[in-house]
Design an enzyme around this catalytic site. Structure first.
Site, PDB file in Angstrom:
ATOM      1  N   SER A 266     -16.853 -34.117  -6.475  1.00 25.37           N
ATOM      2  CA  SER A 266     -17.136 -35.102  -5.431  1.00 25.37           C
ATOM      3  C   SER A 266     -17.505 -36.470  -5.980  1.00 25.37           C
ATOM      4  CB  SER A 266     -18.254 -34.591  -4.528  1.00 25.37           C
ATOM      5  OG  SER A 266     -17.790 -33.521  -3.735  1.00 25.37           O
TER       6      SER A 266
ATOM      7  N   GLN B  85     -12.329 -32.738  -1.074  1.00 20.25           N
ATOM      8  CA  GLN B  85     -12.175 -31.657  -2.031  1.00 20.25           C
ATOM      9  C   GLN B  85     -11.098 -30.711  -1.513  1.00 20.25           C
ATOM     10  OE1 GLN B  85     -14.600 -30.877  -5.115  1.00 20.25           O
ATOM     11  NE2 GLN B  85     -13.810 -32.936  -4.833  1.00 20.25           N
TER      12      GLN B  85
ATOM     13  N   ARG C 188     -24.243 -34.765 -10.711  1.00 20.38           N
ATOM     14  CA  ARG C 188     -22.928 -34.939 -10.091  1.00 20.38           C
ATOM     15  C   ARG C 188     -22.979 -35.746  -8.794  1.00 20.38           C
ATOM     16  NH1 ARG C 188     -23.945 -29.319  -9.779  1.00 20.38           N
ATOM     17  NH2 ARG C 188     -24.319 -28.492  -7.687  1.00 20.38           N
ATOM     18  N   ASP C 189     -21.785 -36.028  -8.272  1.00 25.81           N
ATOM     19  CA  ASP C 189     -21.559 -36.611  -6.950  1.00 25.81           C
ATOM     20  C   ASP C 189     -21.999 -38.079  -6.870  1.00 25.81           C
ATOM     21  OD1 ASP C 189     -20.925 -33.955  -6.465  1.00 25.81           O
ATOM     22  OD2 ASP C 189     -22.833 -33.524  -5.476  1.00 25.81           O
TER      23      ASP C 189
ATOM     24  N   GLU D  37     -27.703 -32.199  -4.112  1.00 26.29           N
ATOM     25  CA  GLU D  37     -26.288 -32.526  -4.154  1.00 26.29           C
ATOM     26  C   GLU D  37     -25.956 -33.701  -3.229  1.00 26.29           C
ATOM     27  OE1 GLU D  37     -23.568 -28.895  -5.376  1.00 26.29           O
ATOM     28  OE2 GLU D  37     -24.138 -28.777  -3.271  1.00 26.29           O
TER      29      GLU D  37
ATOM     30  N   TRP E 199      -7.653 -24.817   1.078  1.00 30.09           N
ATOM     31  CA  TRP E 199      -9.097 -24.967   1.224  1.00 30.09           C
ATOM     32  C   TRP E 199      -9.498 -26.435   1.214  1.00 30.09           C
ATOM     33  CZ3 TRP E 199     -13.738 -21.912   0.919  1.00 30.09           C
ATOM     34  CH2 TRP E 199     -14.884 -22.594   0.492  1.00 30.09           C
TER      35      TRP E 199
ATOM     36  N   ASP F 190     -15.982 -30.853   0.527  1.00 29.38           N
ATOM     37  CA  ASP F 190     -16.723 -32.104   0.680  1.00 29.38           C
ATOM     38  C   ASP F 190     -15.856 -33.318   1.015  1.00 29.38           C
ATOM     39  OD1 ASP F 190     -18.507 -30.338  -0.404  1.00 29.38           O
ATOM     40  OD2 ASP F 190     -19.150 -31.614  -2.041  1.00 29.38           O
TER      41      ASP F 190
END
Length: 476
Positions: free
Chosen positions: A100, A56, A169-170, A223, A37, A40
């Protein structure tokens, strides 16, 4: 890294180098995972002359799972080489996943910042949003792109505003004359999305400088934020804040994707308490999320997105049967022209054009799996059909991307229709790979992107005599 994990990752590398197949829908010039899989894009940069893209990565589960960072490099943004899996959840601060983040090139190497995810599932009354998670901002450095030094936690949940949830996040980091800056996406306790702006002098000690959001709530979580400037031909600077808001609903949002990606133009630099323009989509198709940009050495601003969409049980990807899922978009040059943001395929793609064909009015090509096509003087209604089932059309008012058969095993694998009002259309460019289609509309900031799974390759244009089609096969 545990011995077992190291052994398994080495096996994946060997299989890739020995020609492990991606099946009939393996892309020719889009970044894909070796197996498993991908989602991002992370840590995009150009360092020591090579383009670097982290992503990711769940190598052992084609449907997702605990995330590592995979790593690929390129000299031309089109042909990517898998280098390995350099960042994995091996610390208490990222045990539930290396989430991320971004890259900042410095004289001593590539500085990586990412969210270390920790799920506190053993707590009573587990609430992943408000109390059941640690979102740790982690800093680490590499001098070669593959081998990293120690991981340093530079911010924890206690360093974020008290009225934010655990969902912060990120991190995206950049530098200017006043030091280092970082934006992170956040979800407030009242379910309003926002951006947190931090400043640092030394990349380790960060101070919250501002919280930014729209006057009215616009989704519950913002995000994958990104901030950059674009300079137009007149020398005017435009300040762009990109984000992927979750939770938009009502009106046109109900017919679009479950989550969106787009940008605001700010009235001033982000540090100066700017106002926001309206939100503009980066992409109006089926498969586009979590884009990030970076500055290439030649000054271009390059955008890459995840050609996928989370939380869509009615849509699938037929590459699952071949042991992999998802890819990145074609890298895109972002500029500001004629009063708006414009996306174009990176110029390197034109070097792979072969077998040029052209026609006025209708056009037919059979059997070309990857092509680059320009349709000019298109301000007349027309339809372009790909693989007999994917129809791109403009009726003078609306541009549509529609699959004829919504079945899960069809060309669209559950995808149905996306459309946007478009009163004028002077031209468009269509780029296809083995299992992807990206449509660039002239005079429009957004594109239309989708994965698809053709059983027969065909391209048919039904248009007025004034419309000109120029078609090239793409050779790699």
């Amino acid at each position: 890294m545990s011995t077992a994990l190291e052994r398994d990752l080495d096996r994946l590398r060997q299989e890739k180098e020995q020609g492990a197949t991606h099946g009939e829908w393996g892309e020719l010039f889009h970044l894909m995972p070796p197996v498993g899989w991908l989602n991002d894009p992370n840590g995009l940069c150009q360092y020591q002359g090579r383009y670097r893209a982290y992503f990711q990565y769940a190598p052992f589960d084609v449907n997702g799972g605990v995330k590592c960072w995979g790593y690929q490099t390129s000299t031309d943004l089109l042909q990517w080489h898998y280098e390995g899996c350099p960042l994995y959840p091996d610390q208490p601060s990222d045990v539930s996943g290396v989430y991320s983040g971004s890259a900042l090139v410095q004289p001593d190497g590539i500085h990586i910042f990412y969210t270390g995810n920790v799920k506190l599932e053993d707590r009573d009354g587990y609430d992943y949003i408000r109390t059941g998670r640690e979102a740790n901002t982690i800093h680490t450095v590499t001098t070669d792109g593959l081998h990293f030094g120690p991981k340093h936690v530079v911010m924890r949940n206690s360093d974020y505003p008290e009225d934010d949830t655990c969902h912060v996040r990120d991190p995206k980091v950049w530098q200017d004359d006043s030091g280092f800056w970082m934006v992170q996406g956040a979800r407030r306790s009242d379910d309003v999305g926002e951006i947190l702006l931090f400043h640092a002098d030394d990349l380790e000690r960060w101070t919250l400088e501002a919280r930014l959001t729209t006057p009215e709530p616009f989704g519950f979580m913002w995000e994958c934020p990104d901030y950059f400037d674009l300079t137009d031909k007149a020398g005017e600077t435009h300040h762009i804040l990109s984000t992927s808001p979750q939770g938009l609903s009502g009106g046109a949002w109900d017919r679009r994707n479950v989550y969106q990606s787009g940008f605001f133009e700010l009235s001033a630099p982000i540090q100066e308490d700017p106002s926001f323009s309206g939100f503009t989509l980066w992409d109006a198709g089926f498969d586009f999320y979590a884009p990030q940009t970076f500055a290439a050495d030649d000054g271009r601003r390059i955008l890459i997105g995840w050609m996928g969409m989370p939380d869509t049980p009615d849509i699938t990807n037929l590459t699952i049967a071949d042991g992999w899922q998802h890819c990145f978009t074609l890298p895109r040059e972002i500029s500001f022209e004629d009063g708006q943001v414009v996306q174009k395929p990176v110029r390197e793609l034109a070097e792979h054009r072969t077998d040029e064909q052209s026609a006025e009015g209708s056009f037919v090509d059979m059997g070309t799996p990857a092509f680059d096509c320009e349709i000019e003087n298109a301000n007349h209604p027309f339809t372009a059909t790909i693989a007999h089932e994917l129809r791109l059309s403009w009726d003078g008012h609306v541009f549509r991307m529609a699959f004829e058969d919504p079945a899960m095993d069809s060309v669209g694998a559950g995808r149905c229709e996306r459309f946007e009002e478009l009163p004028e259309l002077s031209g468009l460019r269509i780029v296809t790979d083995a299992s992807s289609v990206e449509v660039f509309l002239e005079g429009v900031p957004y594109t239309f992107s989708t994965r698809f799974y053709p059983k027969q390759h065909s391209f048919i244009v039904d248009a007025a005599p004034e419309v000109t089609t120029t078609f090239w096969s793409l050779s790699f």
